[in-house]
Design an enzyme around this catalytic site. Structure first.
Site, short mmCIF file in Angstrom:
data_model
loop_
_atom_site.label_atom_id
_atom_site.label_comp_id
_atom_site.label_asym_id
_atom_site.label_seq_id
_atom_site.Cartn_x
_atom_site.Cartn_y
_atom_site.Cartn_z
N TRP A 10 9.93 -6.14 -5.44
CA TRP A 10 11.30 -6.12 -4.57
C TRP A 10 12.15 -4.91 -5.41
CZ3 TRP A 10 13.32 -11.93 -4.47
CH2 TRP A 10 12.59 -12.73 -3.67
N LYS A 11 11.56 -4.23 -6.27
CA LYS A 11 12.21 -3.15 -6.68
C LYS A 11 13.80 -3.45 -7.14
CE LYS A 11 8.49 -0.41 -4.87
NZ LYS A 11 8.17 0.78 -4.36
N HIS A 95 4.20 0.68 -13.24
CA HIS A 95 4.45 1.10 -12.22
C HIS A 95 4.73 2.61 -12.08
CE1 HIS A 95 6.09 1.70 -8.01
NE2 HIS A 95 5.47 0.56 -7.67
N GLU A 97 6.64 4.46 -10.74
CA GLU A 97 8.18 4.75 -10.61
C GLU A 97 8.67 4.51 -12.32
OE1 GLU A 97 9.53 2.02 -7.76
OE2 GLU A 97 8.50 3.16 -6.24
N GLU A 167 -2.25 2.17 -6.73
CA GLU A 167 -1.18 2.71 -5.93
C GLU A 167 -1.28 4.02 -5.82
OE1 GLU A 167 1.89 -0.81 -5.41
OE2 GLU A 167 2.43 0.50 -7.22
N GLY A 173 6.18 3.98 -0.43
CA GLY A 173 7.28 4.31 0.15
C GLY A 173 7.53 5.48 1.15
N SER A 213 2.67 1.40 1.03
CA SER A 213 2.99 1.35 2.56
C SER A 213 1.98 0.36 3.25
CB SER A 213 2.83 2.76 3.07
OG SER A 213 3.86 3.77 2.65
N GLY A 234 5.75 -3.39 -1.44
CA GLY A 234 7.18 -2.88 -1.78
C GLY A 234 8.16 -3.42 -0.68
N GLY A 235 8.23 -2.20 0.24
CA GLY A 235 9.21 -2.32 1.44
C GLY A 235 9.06 -3.50 2.22
P1 PGA Z 1 5.74 0.56 -0.83
O1 PGA Z 1 5.57 0.24 -2.41
O2 PGA Z 1 4.92 -0.69 -0.09
O3 PGA Z 1 7.08 0.21 -0.25
O4 PGA Z 1 5.11 1.65 -0.46
C1 PGA Z 1 4.49 -0.35 -3.16
C2 PGA Z 1 4.93 -0.20 -4.70
O5 PGA Z 1 5.41 0.44 -5.18
O6 PGA Z 1 4.47 -1.40 -5.24
#
Ligand code: PGA
Length: 251
Positions: A10-11, A95, A97, A167, A173, A213, A234-235
């Site tokens: 869920w970030k 991750h 990020e 990933e 994203g 994605s 993610g999203g």
């Molecule tokens: P995303 O993110 O599905 O929004 O691309 C995946 C993630 O960062 O785990």
């Protein structure tokens, strides 16, 4: 047969009421979780209430990060024992990020993973190359290094608590997904790397998730590949309906 995992990251999204509504919506459709391990990773303030709401369901709860020290003067950080005390026994580490914006390097990640495993937590360890790595043709080297530099000291018993999420950074994203073929190619390579360093048994038992994605429209095709054992989403994990149909695609 490896049980598939679908994990929602869920970030830094949602407020408490939104997080509870989402968790409640996932729990309500409980029949969907058979044969798939479902995990959600809310942000720190929501971990405990989400654990409470998901009690009695098979949905697991993971943290998105954790510190490497057991406790101490580390303002703003959260330890493994804190997570365990609110019912969280899983953690996403490495991750892209975290690597990119918070300077997490191999040394830090090695320490974090060690502490998580010492506390019997399940670790979802993320690896993946950037677009420039892929364009330079060094994506296999990068991913291999992310695995061997960080995980080579783990015992066979510790590997049982490990999940790897591949990933590709260029797919996170961005709406740009790796093709099922690209995902399978890298997942197979990751399994081979683990087999070479740690043995065939560990490699065959290891769940390797794809992330970047993933959506209801592309999940089934990606999850159908033999070395893809589910996804880190993610999203599309922020809407119960979308996340549930991704879980459905993993069945
Ligand atoms: P995303 O993110 O599905 O929004 O691309 C995946 C993630 O960062 O785990």
């Amino acid at each position: 047969m490896r049980k598939k995992i679908v994990a929602g990251n869920w970030k830094m999204h949602l407020t408490l009421p939104e997080a509870l509504e989402l968790a409640g919506g996932l729990k309500a459709d409980i029949s969907i979780h058979e044969n798939v391990e479902v995990i959600v990773a809310p942000s720190f303030p929501f971990l405990h209430p989400v654990c409470e709401i998901l009690k009695g369901s098979s949905i697991g709860v993971a943290a998105q990060n954790m510190h490497w020290a057991e406790s101490g003067a580390f303002t703003g950080e959260v330890s493994a024992s804190m997570l365990l005390s609110v019912g969280v026994d899983k953690v996403i580490l490495g991750h892209s990020e975290r690597r990119r914006y918070f300077g997490e390097n191999e040394e830090v990640l090695q320490k974090k993973i060690k502490v998580a495993l010492n506390n019997d937590m399940q670790v979802i360890y993320c690896v993946g190359e950037t677009l420039s790595d892929r364009e330079a043709g060094i994506h296999f080297d990068i991913v291999q290094r992310q695995i061997t530099d960080v995980l080579s000291g783990l015992s066979q018993a510790e590997w049982k608590h490990m999940v790897i999420a591949y990933e590709p950074v260029w797919a996170i994203g961005t709406g740009r997904t790796a093709t099922p073929g690209q995902a399978q190619e890298m997942h197979k390579f990751i399994r081979q790397t683990v087999a070479e360093t740690t043995g065939e048994e560990v490699a065959q038992g290891l769940r390797i998730l794809y992330g970047g994605s993933v959506k209801p429209a592309n999940a089934a095709e990606i999850f159908a590949r033999p070395d893809v054992d589910g996804g880190l989403i993610g999203g599309a994990s922020l809407k119960a309906e979308d996340f549930l149909s991704i879980i459905q695609a993993a069945k």
